[in-house]
Design an enzyme around this catalytic site. Structure first.
Site: not given
Length: 416
Positions: A50, A52, A105, A110, A188, A190
């Site tokens: 989503c 790259r 990132s 991440e 999003e 949660v």
């Protein structure tokens, strides 16, 4: 050999452009084959997430890659060029190492990106667009990413509120897999919390939301139970951990509700994490014995401290990525030298065969042996020194003393 990497990411392109350039699973195999056909070695890997889209190839002109990408997706080439980045050789290797280690990132360090790159590699291998060079490059990448994770603290600290909430729970409950969790809200944040929890082995989750259908949608993804907000008091006493993030203007969990739940739990500890603004949990809950309440401000302080720690670790990781990109290029250059030596030996062997064949033919005709041997020696010597002699003459005429000295050393010319 020339490695090439081109791509766009969250820093260079809008979401709308990233969507247009993405490669879904339904077109990936055809795209890999088409891209590999542009190269001289038939090697290609496509990384598409989503945030790259990147192409990794070998032995191809970078301009051809840009044209291929714009044509494949039917995009305006000028628009694409404004957002694209290009790396070749060592820079391409270093870029891949940085990406796989989370240094490039949206959230520094991440870990998910490494799994995505591994999947891209396996997809390319299954499609048949992996050969010796890219295989070695990606195996090297996986090794270096592991090294960076082991030798630095790039991924040890929580740098998102959702991740910080789960880390906090882990510190209070040693084995999260034995804990029951209630998630209040279905947005999003949660959803990200639920993802982190399941990665830590949590299987017993309740999702509470104003709209039951939304709660059921998230619950289905994580094998959880869905309830409405009015049903929370019925289930609260079952839960060791409560993490809440809704858009409610008023608190959803009051002091009385939590107090009743604690009585039913016989005062077993309960962790409550409120990451909503405005608050979902009354601040007075924190006054209750065995109720441990943390707010978004508490977590934000943890996140800021941890981000500083990750930035420091990132400096170490950058050095490792740079050093390891040089190491890979040295291996790649070694391949080139092996190929060159092989070609040189083959060429010399061919000259020998031709000269020897002529000598045998003359001997069979009855020519004098000494004359045949003399001709063989002269002709073979002349053919072998022809190219080096031309190179020496060219370097001398142009005054290129460095090349001249290099040639003398390579040819073993000794002034003595």
């Amino acid at each position: 050999m020339t490695l090439v990497a081109i791509g766009i990411n969250h820093k260079t392109a809008s979401v709308s452009l990233r969507e247009k350039v993405a490669f879904g699973p339904d077109i990936l195999a055809d795209a890999l084959k088409s891209l590999a056909a542009q190269t001289r070695t038939g090697e290609a890997v496509i990384v598409s997430t989503c945030n790259r889209t990147e192409l990794y190839t070998n032995q191809v002109e970078s301009e051809a890659l840009v044209q291929w990408l714009s044509q494949f997706h039917n995009l305006d080439e000028a628009e694409l060029r404004r957002s694209i980045y290009l790396h070749t050789g060592q820079k391409a290797v270093q870029h891949l190492l940085r990406v796989s280690s989370g240094l490039d990132s949206l959230v520094l360090g991440e870990p998910q990106i490494l799994g995505q790159i591994k999947k891209a590699f396996f997809d390319a291998r299954d499609t048949g667009t992996i050969a010796h060079t890219l295989d070695r490059l990606f195996q090297h990448t996986f090794k270096v990413a592991k090294q960076i994770r082991t030798e630095t603290e790039i991924g040890t600290s929580a740098v998102s509120v959702a991740f910080a909430a789960v880390n906090l729970a882990k510190h209070i409950f040693d084995d999260l897999s034995k804990s029951k969790v209630m998630l209040v809200g279905a947005g999003e944040t949660v959803e990200l919390v639920a993802r982190h929890l399941t990665e830590r082995g949590v299987t017993d989750i309740i999702v509470a939301n104003r709209t039951l259908a939304r709660a059921e949608g998230m619950a289905a993804e994580f094998g959880a139970t869905a309830v409405t907000l009015p049903q929370i008091p019925e289930h609260l006493h079952e839960c060791d951990i409560v993490i809440s993030s809704t858009a409610s203007p008023l608190p959803i969990l009051g002091k009385g509700m939590v107090e009743n739940a604690l009585k039913q739990r016989r005062q077993q500890a309960m962790l409550l994490v409120d990451i909503a603004v405005p608050r979902d949990i009354e601040s007075e809950v924190g006054d209750l014995e065995n109720a441990y309440l943390y707010t978004v401000d508490d977590l934000q302080g943890i996140v800021e401290k941890n981000m500083a720690s990750r930035l420091e670790a990132a400096e170490q990781a950058e050095l490792i990525a740079q050093e390891q990109s040089v190491e890979f290029l040295n291996w790649l250059r070694g391949l080139d030298s092996v190929a060159t030596i092989r070609a040189y030996r083959s060429q010399s062997e061919q000259l020998k065969v031709e000269a020897l064949q002529r000598a045998v033919e003359r001997l069979e005709r009855g020519d004098e042996a000494s004359a045949v041997v003399n001709e063989l020696a002269n002709k073979l010597t002349n053919k072998l020194i022809h190219s080096p002699t031309q190179a020496l003459s060219k370097a001398a005429r142009s005054g290129d003393l460095d090349s001249l000295e290099l040639l003398r050393s390579a040819l073993g010319i000794n002034d003595n």
